[in-house]
Write an enzyme that holds these catalytic residues in place. Structure first.
Site, mmCIF file in Angstrom:
data_model
loop_
_atom_site.group_PDB
_atom_site.id
_atom_site.type_symbol
_atom_site.label_atom_id
_atom_site.label_comp_id
_atom_site.label_asym_id
_atom_site.label_seq_id
_atom_site.Cartn_x
_atom_site.Cartn_y
_atom_site.Cartn_z
ATOM 1 N N HIS A 161 0.871 -1.169 -0.140
ATOM 2 C CA HIS A 161 0.195 0.045 -0.030
ATOM 3 C C HIS A 161 0.728 1.211 -0.165
ATOM 4 O O HIS A 161 0.518 2.223 0.459
ATOM 5 C CB HIS A 161 -0.862 0.033 1.314
ATOM 6 N N HIS A 188 -6.510 -2.335 -11.222
ATOM 7 C CA HIS A 188 -6.786 -1.813 -10.031
ATOM 8 C C HIS A 188 -8.367 -1.695 -10.116
ATOM 9 O O HIS A 188 -9.029 -0.875 -11.025
ATOM 10 C CB HIS A 188 -6.076 -0.716 -9.730
HETATM 11 MG MG LIG Z 1 -3.291 -1.461 -3.581
#
Ligand SMILES: [Mg+2]
Length: 382
Positions: free
Chosen positions: A185, A285
């Site tokens: 992340h 994504h």
């Molecule tokens: Mg991600």
């Protein structure tokens, strides 16, 4: 055909939907949003609206070029997300005009089905084990989990051990039956990312994601030296021009452009083709809503190096609204044995329940990233 109106709906949990209407009664939907900046993207879409209303919706490439190049200052997540949602809506209109899924207009399907994965959460090994077992029972063959909460430039090894314990809990329960991706992340600085990547190598992961922030992508060279696990990144990269150095550097295995952030279907198809030339896979994504997912699926259908698709069903962010709440036919997003059959409807293949959208827009969200701090009070990456 002419564009007559562009309407925006800010809906829970953290999304912004766009409806583009035409004088021939065909309407297209897009999802122009950056998580935590919905109002900024809305303002950008409204600026583009001045140019687009009255124009022919079918000349998508020309509109894309005008939106991108007519700004002397260009790029960035908010403007590129506005372009993305408009691009999706224009492709939806074109597909509906020709009575064909968008992928038919982009060369046709090159696969029969598409592998999908879901997120699982849980702070303790027992929680993550239970979540993995549930995903497995639901028929998923792949999951993604966050690696860790905040981590300082140099941090304690107990945080590294905690990540390993949680991944080990899944492997203990299910062996290799579930593919596991671990998302750093962008929370981990390069020094700790190197350590964490090396420690996770034993678990034979599907990939590690954003081991560092995209602004620090030069660190991937060093991280790649410490792991054999495929490295993925790209959800915070917004155009071909941002991806090209990543390909040239040669340390990336999987790119993850977001079809609501990286210029829509038009731009992501080109980014995927660039990736193919560098022998790099694509896994779009998509922690967003049903329109963004519809756009991803259209791209995946006609893109040979797409190997898996993220989708947000049951994701922890979806509080107060979920993937299926805004569509007329929820069966299009039913998964069998971890795969999605190709959608066949025209345009993006998603029929939006406009009444549900309009009602939800009356209770708009104000979703923002949490602000995290390290153990010494310094601001951490979220
Ligand atoms: Mg991600």
């Amino acid at each position: 055909m002419k564009i007559t109106a562009m309407r925006l709906y800010k809906v829970p949990p953290r999304w912004l939907f766009l409806k583009v209407e035409t004088d021939e009664g065909i309407a297209g939907w897009g999802e122009p949003v950056v998580e935590g900046r919905a109002d900024t993207v809305r303002a950008a879409v409204e600026e583009f609206r001045e140019y687009l209303v009255g124009k022919n919706p079918m000349t998508i490439e020309d509109h894309w070029q005008v939106m991108y190049r007519s700004g002397f200052y260009r790029g960035g997540p908010e403007v590129m997300s506005a372009i993305s949602g408009i691009d999706q809506a224009l492709w939806d209109i074109k597909g509906k005009f020709y009575g064909a899924p968008v992928y038919e207009l982009l060369g046709g399907a090159c696969r029969d089905k598409l592998k999908v994965y879901r997120w699982i959460g849980g702070d303790r090994p027992a929680d993550i084990r239970a979540a993995a077992l549930e995903a497995h029972e639901q028929g998923y063959s792949a999951i993604k989990m966050n690696a860790t909460e905040e981590m300082h430039y140099i941090d304690g090894f107990e945080k590294i051990q905690a990540v390993c314990d949680r991944v080990a809990a899944i492997r203990d329960a299910l062996g290799q039956k579930l593919d596991i991706a671990v998302d750093f992340h962008g929370r981990v600085h390069k020094t700790m990312a190197k350590v964490l990547a090396r420690e996770l190598d034993q678990f034979r992961l599907m990939f590690i994601e954003e081991p560092v922030l995209p602004q620090n992508n030069e660190a991937l060279r060093e991280i790649a030296r410490h792991t054999a696990v495929p490295i993925a990144t790209g959800e915070r990269m917004f155009s071909r021009w941002e991806f090209k150095n990543l390909f040239e550097d040669g340390y990336i295995d999987i790119i993850q452009p977001d079809l609501s952030h990286a210029g829509g279907i038009s731009e992501c198809k080109k980014i995927a083709a660039m990736a193919e030339a560098y022998d790099v896979a694509i896994a779009p994504h998509c922690p967003l809503g049903p329109i963004a997912l519809g756009a991803c699926i259209q791209l995946d259908a006609c893109t040979p190096n797409a190997f898996i698709q993220e989708q947000s069903l049951g994701i922890h962010y979806n509080k107060g609204g979920d993937l299926l709440d805004y569509i007329a036919d929820a069966s299009i997003y039913q998964y069998k044995d971890g795969f999605l059959d190709m959608v066949t409807g025209p345009g993006l293949g998603v029929e939006i329940n406009e009444q549900a959208v309009a009602e939800a827009a009356r209770r708009p969200h104000n979703w923002k990233n949490p602000i995290w701090r390290n153990f010494d009070g310094t601001v951490a990456e979220w």
